[in-house]
Design a protein around this motif. Structure first.
Motif, PDB file in Angstrom:
ATOM      1  N   THR A  10       2.754  17.438 -11.162  1.00 52.83           N
ATOM      2  CA  THR A  10       1.999  18.487 -12.168  1.00 52.83           C
ATOM      3  C   THR A  10       3.525  19.500 -12.230  1.00 52.83           C
ATOM      4  O   THR A  10       3.622  20.376 -13.141  1.00 52.83           O
ATOM      5  CB  THR A  10       0.990  18.798 -13.088  1.00 52.83           C
ATOM      6  OG1 THR A  10       0.421  17.554 -13.078  1.00 52.83           O
ATOM      7  CG2 THR A  10       0.656  19.945 -13.950  1.00 52.83           C
ATOM      8  N   GLU A  20      -1.345  16.060 -18.518  1.00 54.18           N
ATOM      9  CA  GLU A  20      -1.640  15.852 -18.162  1.00 54.18           C
ATOM     10  C   GLU A  20      -3.088  15.157 -18.899  1.00 54.18           C
ATOM     11  O   GLU A  20      -3.455  14.355 -19.271  1.00 54.18           O
ATOM     12  CB  GLU A  20      -2.081  16.259 -17.114  1.00 54.18           C
ATOM     13  CG  GLU A  20      -2.754  15.431 -15.855  1.00 54.18           C
ATOM     14  CD  GLU A  20      -2.804  15.775 -14.116  1.00 54.18           C
ATOM     15  OE1 GLU A  20      -2.461  17.408 -14.566  1.00 54.18           O
ATOM     16  OE2 GLU A  20      -3.295  15.442 -13.220  1.00 54.18           O
ATOM     17  N   ASP A  45       2.949  13.264 -18.134  1.00 56.26           N
ATOM     18  CA  ASP A  45       2.159  13.716 -16.885  1.00 56.26           C
ATOM     19  C   ASP A  45       1.220  12.645 -17.077  1.00 56.26           C
ATOM     20  O   ASP A  45       0.328  12.488 -17.820  1.00 56.26           O
ATOM     21  CB  ASP A  45       2.239  14.694 -17.205  1.00 56.26           C
ATOM     22  CG  ASP A  45       1.620  15.768 -15.466  1.00 56.26           C
ATOM     23  OD1 ASP A  45       1.457  14.610 -15.252  1.00 56.26           O
ATOM     24  OD2 ASP A  45       1.278  16.768 -15.264  1.00 56.26           O
ATOM     25  N   GLU A  46       1.295  11.249 -15.947  1.00 59.01           N
ATOM     26  CA  GLU A  46       0.347  10.909 -15.299  1.00 59.01           C
ATOM     27  C   GLU A  46      -0.516  10.513 -16.929  1.00 59.01           C
ATOM     28  O   GLU A  46      -1.302  10.014 -17.904  1.00 59.01           O
ATOM     29  CB  GLU A  46      -1.208  11.135 -14.819  1.00 59.01           C
ATOM     30  CG  GLU A  46      -1.085  12.754 -13.598  1.00 59.01           C
ATOM     31  CD  GLU A  46      -1.355  11.943 -12.981  1.00 59.01           C
ATOM     32  OE1 GLU A  46      -1.764  10.270 -12.604  1.00 59.01           O
ATOM     33  OE2 GLU A  46      -1.277  12.669 -11.738  1.00 59.01           O
TER      34      GLU A  46
END
Ligand code: ADP
Ligand code: MG
Lengths: 286, 271
Positions: free
Chosen positions: A50, A88, A164-165
């Protein structure tokens, strides 16, 4: 400009309130991402994925080192027209509905009115939120929140997408849809950088990966090359009988090879799950 | 460029409008103002004066709370909920974002003050009407002499300007503090801001060191006492346009300065 992202000697040290160094989140990172690549950051929790993405967006600033995104520094506002970012975990404004949210982001991206309308229709279709477009985001489920977050990214038709993810905490069906969107971006020639700690996910979509550990890059390369076990060959065939297999074993040993194993290939659990859900939904709609 | 500021300001305004503080305080304010309808144990002149006093004090108090609470929450909640990530990954500079936020909250505070003033004015008119009727004069609804109306507008204008300073202050402090601490700090500065006149006097009369400290104090903190003209209005004094204009300009300049400092800090802030 052949590299969409260029990073040299990047370091990020988080400091505490008294400006004392607390965590070295990124340590001497060098990497490049080429146009059209799907690049995966892999690493356990807290490895700096991140942090790396936030540095690329200019949300936080490097302690030292150099970052170039689309040939410019990350704080340059002009490049943001071409960058889409899905954090995320982030909440969009809960009091707006999907239409209003996308209109807001469309305006912030300077998309003219007519095109904005057209894009909103298109991306709502892609992420499958047309039925809930008038519902307030505070009433959205986790999966729907992720979809609208993705819609916000696609809206501006960016050249570079940072995710992000992207599938964390999603059920396999939504997760598959997100992966399909990523593959769609690839086919349009966009560059995608995503982070994940789910290995199978990275394996199915990424061309290149970098493995991060405690802020350091410990492995980087092409997914296919990294995962190919050199010196072994796999044969998949259908319609064979037991005696055919023993004949093949003979051929292998007579040509100096070593037989290792044979058996029925297995479907992945994900594939089975998606297939079953699809069948059920189809039988319901018929 | 400005269209992006407007987009952010508009969304901020709508967001603030839905906050529960607004509804609670607004209803509370309306109740206070309307309750003055039932004061009948004073003589004619006093009754109206009390109403004017209580009404203006209510609006002042309401604007204080709402400016600080909403001013301290708007950027803070974007930071906490990480909405800021998606906003700043659009082609919007941090300065545009901050200015848009400030304008949105100031518009909201202005709107709230105007709305409450309207309630106050209707209550005042109704009261006057009923009293005039009782004393047998020729009653006319919508009382208030022209002169009083003008003074009232001046008072409301200055309350709005003061709200603007408080919003800017809360936004500046939200670069450092979380909301609870921010609110406390704003209240302290608000109180101190009413004492700057005393500091100014001390600066003249005190010794060298004290004088210098007090002088710094006098210029650094906003002088909120300037904006407090409702006492004069209630007793029917006339405040010159020159005064209103000068103090208004002072307040606007002070707010612009605070927003400027906040935007400089924000451009270096990690989010
Ligand atoms: N704002 C912050 N302040 C201090 N430390 C942080 C901050 N953000 C992340 N960290 C630390 O930096 C390291 C990397 O975090 P992160 O980039 O979030 O990892 P990942 O995304 O790979 O899970 C972790 O040790 C984390 O605790
Ligand atoms: Mg992370």
């Amino acid at each position: 400009m052949d590299h969409v992202i260029e990073i040299k000697g990047l370091r990020k040290v988080y400091r505490d309130f008294w400006y004392r160094p607390k965590v070295i989140a990124i340590d001497r990172l060098d990497m490049e991402v080429k146009k059209g690549e799907i690049f995966g950051f892999l690493g356990p929790n807290g490895s700096g994925k991140t942090t790396a993405l936030k540095l690329m967006l200019g949300l936080i600033f490097p302690t030292s080192g150099k970052i170039r995104i689309l040939g410019k520094v990350p704080t340059d506002v002009r490049i943001k027209e071409q960058i889409g970012y899905m954090p995320e975990e982030s909440y969009l404004y809960g009091f707006l509905n999907a239409d209003e949210t996308l209109d807001f982001y469309g305006k912030l991206n300077g998309i003219p009115r007519a095109r904005r309308k057209e894009r909103i229709e298109k991306v709502l279709d892609i992420v499958g939120l047309k039925h809930a477009r008038k519902r307030r985001l505070s009433d959205y489920s986790k999966g729907m929140s992720r979809r609208i977050s993705l819609a916000q990214v696609l809206l501006k038709d960016p050249d570079l997408v940072l995710l992000d993810e992207p599938t964390i905490g999603l059920d396999p069906v939504v997760s598959r849809e997100v992966k399909d969107v990523i593959l769609g971006l690839k086919s349009e020639g966009k560059t995608v950088v995503l982070s994940s700690h789910l290995l199978s996910e990275v394996q199915t979509v990424c061309d290149k990966i970098a493995i991060l550990c405690e802020g350091k890059l410990i492995k980087e390369g092409n997914v296919d090359e990294l995962l190919t076990v050199n010196g072994e060959t796999e044969i998949v065939a259908s319609g064979l009988k037991q005696e055919d297999i023993s004949r093949i074993k003979d051929v292998i040993s007579s040509s100096g090879g070593k037989f290792i194993s044979s058996g029925h290939p297995k479907e992945t659990l994900e594939g089975l799950f998606i297939k079953s859900i699809k069948e059920k939904q189809e039988s319901k709609s018929n | 460029m400005t269209s992006k500021i407007i987009t952010i300001a508009k969304t901020t305004f709508l967001n603030a409008l839905r906050k529960r503080v607004f509804q609670i305080i607004f209803i509370f304010g309306v109740i206070i103002i309307l309750s003055t309808q039932f004061f009948t144990f004073f003589t004619f002149g006093e009754e109206i004066k009390i109403l004017k006093d209580v009404g203006m004090a209510g609006i002042t108090f309401f604007s204080l709370i709402i400016s600080i609470v909403i001013g301290s929450s708007q950027i803070q909640s974007d930071l906490e909920k990480k909405t800021i990530y998606t906003v700043l990954s659009c082609p919007v500079s941090r300065r545009q974002y901050l200015i848009g936020k400030a304008i949105g909250v100031i518009c909201y505070v202005t709107f709230a003050i105007l709305l409450l003033s309207l309630v106050f004015y209707i209550a005042l008119s109704a009261k006057t009407y009923s009293i005039e009727k009782k004393v047998g004069e020729e009653a006319r609804f919508g009382f208030a002499t022209f002169a009083y109306n003008v003074e009232l507008l001046k008072g409301i204008y200055l309350i709005i300007i003061k709200g603007g300073i408080l919003v800017s202050l809360a936004i500046l402090l939200s670069m450092f503090f979380h909301q609870t601490f921010n609110i406390i700090a704003c209240f302290l500065i608000y109180i101190v801001g009413h004492l700057t006149q005393i500091a100014g006097n001390l600066a003249e009369s005190g010794g060298k060191v004290i004088g210098l400290i007090m002088l710094g104090f006098y210029y650094l903190f906003p002088n909120f006492e300037f904006f407090n003209i409702s006492d004069y209005i209630a007793v029917g004094k006339i405040i010159s346009f020159r005064y209103v204009f000068t103090v208004g300009a002072y307040g606007i300049l002070y707010s612009v300065m605070l927003i400027y400092i906040a935007s400089e800090l924000f451009s270096k802030k990690e989010v």
